[in-house]
Design a protein around this motif. Structure first.
Motif, PDB file in Angstrom:
ATOM      1  N   LEU B  21     -10.189   1.442   3.301  1.00 15.48           N
ATOM      2  CA  LEU B  21     -10.304   0.715   4.560  1.00 15.48           C
ATOM      3  C   LEU B  21     -11.766   0.503   4.924  1.00 15.48           C
ATOM      4  N   GLY B  22     -12.596   1.532   4.662  1.00 19.99           N
ATOM      5  CA  GLY B  22     -14.023   1.402   4.922  1.00 19.99           C
ATOM      6  C   GLY B  22     -14.603   0.247   4.121  1.00 19.99           C
ATOM      7  N   GLY B  27      -7.741  -3.312   8.253  1.00 24.39           N
ATOM      8  CA  GLY B  27      -6.541  -2.626   7.768  1.00 24.39           C
ATOM      9  C   GLY B  27      -6.038  -1.595   8.756  1.00 24.39           C
ATOM     10  N   HIS B  28      -5.055  -0.834   8.338  1.00 25.70           N
ATOM     11  CA  HIS B  28      -4.311   0.030   9.258  1.00 25.70           C
ATOM     12  C   HIS B  28      -4.386   1.503   8.874  1.00 25.70           C
ATOM     13  N   ALA B  70       0.273  -0.402   3.862  1.00 25.97           N
ATOM     14  CA  ALA B  70       0.025  -0.610   2.433  1.00 25.97           C
ATOM     15  C   ALA B  70      -0.999   0.369   1.858  1.00 25.97           C
ATOM     16  N   PRO B  71      -2.071   0.707   2.586  1.00 26.69           N
ATOM     17  CA  PRO B  71      -3.065   1.608   1.977  1.00 26.69           C
ATOM     18  C   PRO B  71      -2.473   2.919   1.466  1.00 26.69           C
ATOM     19  N   VAL B  72      -1.550   3.522   2.209  1.00 24.00           N
ATOM     20  CA  VAL B  72      -0.989   4.796   1.738  1.00 24.00           C
ATOM     21  C   VAL B  72      -0.114   4.564   0.502  1.00 24.00           C
ATOM     22  N   LEU B  73       0.569   3.428   0.458  1.00 23.57           N
ATOM     23  CA  LEU B  73       1.384   3.125  -0.720  1.00 23.57           C
ATOM     24  C   LEU B  73       0.491   2.881  -1.937  1.00 23.57           C
ATOM     25  N   LEU B  88      -8.425   0.332  -5.997  1.00 20.25           N
ATOM     26  CA  LEU B  88      -8.177   0.533  -4.564  1.00 20.25           C
ATOM     27  C   LEU B  88      -9.280  -0.096  -3.713  1.00 20.25           C
ATOM     28  N   LEU B  89     -10.472  -0.109  -4.259  1.00 18.98           N
ATOM     29  CA  LEU B  89     -11.589  -0.617  -3.461  1.00 18.98           C
ATOM     30  C   LEU B  89     -11.604  -2.141  -3.359  1.00 18.98           C
ATOM     31  N   THR B  90     -10.628  -2.810  -3.985  1.00 20.41           N
ATOM     32  CA  THR B  90     -10.547  -4.279  -3.861  1.00 20.41           C
ATOM     33  C   THR B  90      -9.582  -4.681  -2.743  1.00 20.41           C
TER      34      THR B  90
END
Lengths: 312, 269
Positions: B21-22, B27-28, B70-73, B88-90
């Motif tokens: 997210l950073g 994002g959430h 979505a981030p946790v998934l 992940l960083l994309t």
């Protein structure tokens, strides 16, 4: 001419496929008698799922079944299938490109006395904007059966517009049905009438009336609204120089718009549209409503004369 | 993984979320962090899946109905080995398979595209129904948010799950009690939750959603259910693990800046 409703072509195809393919399943939302999916249920009760009066869930459950390798055919009235559950169709089914087939029955004003709430006049506009979705609009019972069989072969979501009212059977068992390919119903050189669904019959009748006045009209049946057969439309514009679209639907966003988009981009020619114009339906008998909304062969003849006057 | 290992894994997932997210700048975080322990227990203990064979027919199915998390998934998928962690960083970048909300056409391990709330549970019902039809030993899990329960479609799906006796279906409610506009109860009251699900014919289990022991026990209890689908109502804390995000609705849909990202990562060391 023998008459039968397109909704029965849908269920006949389902039963035929169901007998040989265990992955064919059907769902409905408490309208299985009206849509005729009940006929599938009677043969294969273990593969029929009534979801109750819950159309959003209907499409969602169908989506899940498709992800388990099933080929789900979900039916309800087209007002609900394309309207009530539009976002489920958009985000769950089309965005995921799932193998879900939707039978939208009771499309158009031929739905009759139930009135505006139940007469889908917006479904072409609502469905043809969705990426990945194939939109089929069969013109008679046999074509509806072929469209349903073809839908199972297409990998991805398919929407089939069906109707309540018996329609004359124009095509034969041998008439080819290739999704995405318009069907030349009658050759002609002065004007082309491009029609879909119930208006294919009216267009052929109109062509007969026009012959009496020495106007030679070509008639094309666009049974696949999306992907649209641009080639046949461009050829019609080039070879006959004027086009009429005819649909039992709102012209804005419907077949009229779809054909016009192709014509103006590729070969500008005058177009007149027969269909409903920014209005809801109303109660009445199917035949009365066809007259009331100017969807008859004689209305097409009037439109032809109008467009011929504009032809350069 | 055992509970000690899961705790370590959960912390890693939280770090992934903050880093993603950073980097993304949007994002959430709140709901991703509240669901982290539930997701970790699921992906690293309970779910039968083969990350190197994402289409393995015998896999259990997971649907993230609250697609904004979505981030946790993505973190769970990457940490499981579905795709490289570096990807992940994309998140949320043009051309990335990691869309702002999960797209099954773009990323391995996502069963169905979600993001519009209320839709996932219906898909989970269809998956569970399909598994039953083929007599497949497949469990279906669906994570929903508590605010999401305000969607009518959720209750259509709930009704149909018990109607079809889908005891292979488990719905997990991430009950962090906050939604965009505030406390769930104040925006639109959804309580009492367990009673609602029970009235709809479900088995309801209430747990502390950050206690991995309770989480695993609930997943096991769901597996033992006969004839009834199970809902796990997990009391969680939005933004769990990052002190300045905890129980703050403001962190529902906002990414931390550089400084706060560093601060959050320090807390998660």
């Amino acid at each position: 001419m023998e008459k039968k409703a397109t909704r029965y072509g849908y269920s006949e195809a389902l039963i035929e496929m169901g007998a040989v393919n265990k992955n064919i399943v059907a769902l409905d939302a408490d309208l299985s008698r009206s849509t005729s999916s009940e006929l599938f249920k009677n043969k294969f009760p273990e593969r029929f799922f009534n979801i109750g009066v819950a159309e959003q869930n209907l499409l969602g459950v169908a989506a899940g079944l498709s992800l388990m390798g099933k080929i789900p055919f979900a039916s309800t009235y087209s007002v609900f299938a394309s309207g009530r559950a539009w976002e489920q169709l958009r985000t769950t089914i089309c965005y995921s490109n799932l193998n879900v087939k939707i039978g939208g029955s009771h499309g158009g004003v031929l739905t009759g006395p139930d009135g505006a709430s139940h007469q889908a006049l917006e479904e072409f506009a609502l469905t043809r904007v969705l990426p990945n979705l194939t939109v089929l609009v069969p013109c008679d019972f046999l074509e509806a059966k072929k469209a349903t069989l073809a839908a199972a072969e297409i990998k991805g979501p398919v929407y089939i517009r069906l109707g309540r009212e018996p329609l004359p059977i124009l095509t034969t068992r041998e008439t080819p049905f290739i999704p995405g390919q318009g069907l030349l119903m009658k050759e002609g050189k002065d004007i082309t009438i491009i029609a879909c669904g119930s208006l294919v019959f009216e267009s052929l009748q109109a062509a007969v009336l026009l012959e009496k006045e020495n106007i030679n009209a070509r008639v094309i049946n666009i049974h696949t609204l999306k992907p649209l057969d641009e080639k046949i439309i461009i050829a019609a514009a080039r070879e006959t120089g004027a086009i009429i679209t005819a649909e039992e639907h709102e012209i804005y966003g419907g077949l009229g718009s779809a054909v016009s988009e192709v014509v103006v981009k590729n070969y500008p020619a005058p177009v007149e549209m027969v269909g409903l114009e920014d209005t809801f339906g109303t109660s009445g008998s199917p035949e009365e409503l066809m007259r009331f909304f100017h969807l008859k062969d004689t209305d097409i003849v009037i439109a032809v004369k109008k467009v011929l006057a504009r032809k350069g | 993984m055992d509970i000690a290992q899961l705790k370590v894994q959960a912390k890693k997932i939280r770090r992934d979320i903050i880093k993603m997210l950073g980097e993304a700048g949007s994002g959430h975080p709140g709901g991703s962090l509240s669901a982290t322990d539930l997701m970790t227990g699921l992906f690293f203990n309970t779910l039968r899946h083969r990350p190197k064979e994402p289409h393995w027919p015998g896999r259990d199915r997971f649907v993230l109905s609250k697609g904004h998390c979505a981030p946790v998934l993505y973190a769970c998928l990457a940490e499981s080995g579905y795709f490289p962690l570096a990807q992940l960083l994309t998140l949320r970048q043009l051309g990335s398979c990691l869309q702002g909300h999960p797209s099954c056409q773009d990323v391995s391990g996502v069963e169905v595209s979600t993001g519009s709330l209320g839709m996932g549970l219906s898909v989970a019902v269809g998956l569970a129904l399909g598994a039953k039809l083929d007599q497949k030993d497949v469990r279906v899990f669906c994570l929903v948010g508590d605010g999401e329960l305000q969607e009518g479609q959720i209750w259509e799906a709930t009704m149909s799950a018990s109607h079809y006796r889908l005891d292979n279906l488990c719905c997990i409610v991430d009950n962090n009690d906050l939604q965009i506009d505030g406390r769930v109860k104040e925006v639109m009251n959804i309580y009492p939750l367990a009673d609602k699900f029970k009235a709809f014919g479900w088995q309801a289990i209430e747990i502390e959603g950050h206690d991995l022991k309770q989480i695993l026990a609930a997943y096991a209890a769901a597996a033992r259910s006969k004839e009834k689908p199970t809902v796990i109502i997990a009391r969680t804390v939005k933004g769990k693990g990052v002190s300045f995000m905890e129980d703050q609705e403001d962190w529902h849909g906002k990414a931390p800046n550089k400084e706060l990202t560093a601060k959050a990562l320090k807390e998660l060391e």
